[in-house]
Enzyme design. Structure first.
Site, PDB file in Angstrom:
ATOM      1  N   SER A  90       0.792  -1.239   0.000  1.00 22.89           N
ATOM      2  CA  SER A  90       0.000   0.000   0.000  1.00 22.89           C
ATOM      3  C   SER A  90       0.819   1.282   0.000  1.00 22.89           C
ATOM      4  O   SER A  90       0.242   2.378  -0.070  1.00 22.89           O
ATOM      5  CB  SER A  90      -0.952   0.009   1.203  1.00 22.89           C
ATOM      6  OG  SER A  90      -2.035  -0.860   0.967  1.00 22.89           O
ATOM      7  N   LYS A  93       0.121   3.877  -2.630  1.00 25.49           N
ATOM      8  CA  LYS A  93      -0.924   4.902  -2.518  1.00 25.49           C
ATOM      9  C   LYS A  93      -0.375   6.310  -2.348  1.00 25.49           C
ATOM     10  O   LYS A  93      -1.075   7.290  -2.618  1.00 25.49           O
ATOM     11  CB  LYS A  93      -1.876   4.533  -1.383  1.00 25.49           C
ATOM     12  CG  LYS A  93      -2.711   3.301  -1.728  1.00 25.49           C
ATOM     13  CD  LYS A  93      -3.390   2.687  -0.525  1.00 25.49           C
ATOM     14  CE  LYS A  93      -4.148   1.426  -0.958  1.00 25.49           C
ATOM     15  NZ  LYS A  93      -4.597   0.599   0.166  1.00 25.49           N
ATOM     16  N   SER A 145      -6.230   3.698   4.021  1.00 23.21           N
ATOM     17  CA  SER A 145      -5.668   2.765   3.035  1.00 23.21           C
ATOM     18  C   SER A 145      -6.743   2.055   2.220  1.00 23.21           C
ATOM     19  O   SER A 145      -6.642   0.859   1.926  1.00 23.21           O
ATOM     20  CB  SER A 145      -4.770   1.726   3.733  1.00 23.21           C
ATOM     21  OG  SER A 145      -3.847   1.160   2.837  1.00 23.21           O
ATOM     22  N   LYS A 252       2.613   6.157   6.118  1.00 23.44           N
ATOM     23  CA  LYS A 252       1.777   5.214   5.367  1.00 23.44           C
ATOM     24  C   LYS A 252       2.278   3.808   5.636  1.00 23.44           C
ATOM     25  O   LYS A 252       3.481   3.549   5.609  1.00 23.44           O
ATOM     26  CB  LYS A 252       1.842   5.515   3.863  1.00 23.44           C
ATOM     27  CG  LYS A 252       0.899   4.640   3.039  1.00 23.44           C
ATOM     28  CD  LYS A 252      -0.542   5.054   3.234  1.00 23.44           C
ATOM     29  CE  LYS A 252      -1.506   4.015   2.703  1.00 23.44           C
ATOM     30  NZ  LYS A 252      -1.627   2.834   3.591  1.00 23.44           N
TER      31      LYS A 252
END
Length: 420
Positions: A90, A93, A145, A252
């Protein structure tokens, strides 16, 4: 004896006296060679010990690939397998978010598709047919997320995930990334969906220059009202909540089985901002421990050096000037040297000639050079005035001394006449 026998074999027709002389000289040469070898070994040992001593201060990280970068200059403070191609999960992103912010209109209304509604993994539970602003999708993408938010962004921006990935890769190359290939907007596993720790740090460095991205990336919690649910989204990054670390400004998280634990963290202390990237952490706790190790290393081992606004650098007949303060990170043991190129690039190097940072300076304008000349002229005038003052005082004292001598001479002359 061995040396003598060897000489006899080489010089079969040489007498014993000559053999003895040659042997003695060879012994002397061999002693000198041995002496210099011992010195070289000793110096090498000392140098190696110094390297080991310095390495004790380096961070101890267990994740497979990591990088620690100073945000403003891009200077890499520490790296391990930073160019190894890995699965980012992820962390993808971050790239999707900055692409949407810069290439899209955050006020656009996006209609959620059935395809986005049914995506696997973490979601913000968007409903098919739901109307959501692009900004809200970016928030759901970074804070919670949401894979469904990622698919919705891709379909809105470029009609499909495949077309979006192609455009995203072009965008990544345009900002200087060489080792990144994304196949989707969210990071779900794809064998060809790869990047490196270095590229992820560069993506984050670039994105953090955008105020909108920086605000969303640093959001710890957000009230969320959708058709399917109403809740509060909490940032998944633990150093922003459960394990608060002083100075953390954003983060993140990521995980798929093939990538292991992945993590991006940004933090600022005492004017220094850094980016830490962790790829393939062994466990979630291990990835956070490695991050803390990197951040501690940055904030205890480095400081910010500032080159002030208005500082002039001269080369040949040109003058270059800093039009704003320039800051760069240096370790506490580094000695800094400044060098200016003919093109006006200020290069900062350490005692090992390693390039720490470079800044393009502006050529000084004529008015600036005139002003600087006027300042120099004023300084010269001041120095000249001081010189004239000293000259006047010396001249005055000399004149008084001459007068005194003259009057004393006349008085002595009179006395001499009387005596006669």
């Amino acid at each position: 004896m061995i040396i003598k026998d060897a000489i006899r074999e080489v010089f079969m027709h040489v007498d014993n006296k000559t053999v003895l002389i040659i042997a003695n000289r060879l012994r002397g040469v061999m002693k000198k060679i041995l002496f210099f070898c011992l010195i070289a070994i000793t110096l090498n040992t000392l140098f190696y010990s110094k390297v080991l001593a310095d390495s004790k201060n380096l961070p101890h990280v267990n994740s497979e690939a990591v990088i620690l970068m100073e945000e403003k200059t891009g200077r890499v403070l520490y790296e391990k397998n930073a160019d190894l191609k890995m699965y980012p999960a992820s962390l993808t992103k971050v790239a999707t978010a900055i692409y949407a912010i810069e290439k899209g209109n955050l006020d656009d209304i996006v209609s959620i598709s059935k395809n986005a509604r049914s995506v696997d993994g973490t979601r913000v539970y968007l409903e098919a047919g739901e109307k959501v602003t692009l900004k809200k999708l970016v928030q759901g993408l970074l804070i919670n997320s949401g894979n469904d938010a990622g698919v919705s962004i891709a379909e809105h921006m470029d009609n499909s995930e495949k077309a979006f990935a192609e455009k995203l890769n072009e965008y990544m190359r345009a900002i200087g990334l060489q080792d990144t290939n994304f196949e989707n907007p969210h990071g779900l596993f794809n064998h060809e969906h790869t990047t490196t720790a270095r590229d992820l740090a560069k993506i984050t460095q670039y994105a953090m220059k955008n105020e909108e991205f920086r605000e969303i990336f640093g959001t710890r919690e957000l009230k969320w009202k959708g058709e399917a649910w109403e809740t509060t989204l909490f940032n998944h990054h633990k150093l922003m909540r459960e394990r608060p670390y002083e100075g953390v400004t954003g983060g993140k998280t990521g995980y798929v089985e093939q990538s292991g634990q992945t993590l991006i963290t940004t933090a600022t202390r005492e004017g220094m901002s850094v980016i830490a990237v962790i790829l393939k952490g062994q466990t979630q706790d291990a990835s956070y421990n490695d991050t803390i190790e990197l951040l501690d290393y940055a904030f205890t081992g480095f400081k910010i050096m500032v080159i002030p606004k208005g500082k002039e650098f001269k080369i040949n007949n040109s003058t270059f000037i800093t039009e704003a303060n320039k800051s760069l990170p240096i370790s506490k043991n580094e000695k800094i040297m400044e060098d200016i190129t003919d093109a006006g690039v200020l290069e900062i190097r350490n005692q090992n000639q390693a390039l720490i940072a470079s800044f393009q300076l502006n050529k000084a304008k004529k008015t600036e050079t005139i002003e600087s000349r006027q300042k120099e002229e004023k300084k010269d005038e001041g120095l000249n005035q001081k010189k004239y003052s000293y000259f006047f005082i010396v001249s005055l004292l000399l004149g008084i001394s001459i007068l005194c001598f003259f009057f004393r001479f006349r008085r002595n002359k009179r006395r001499f006449k009387k005596l006669r």
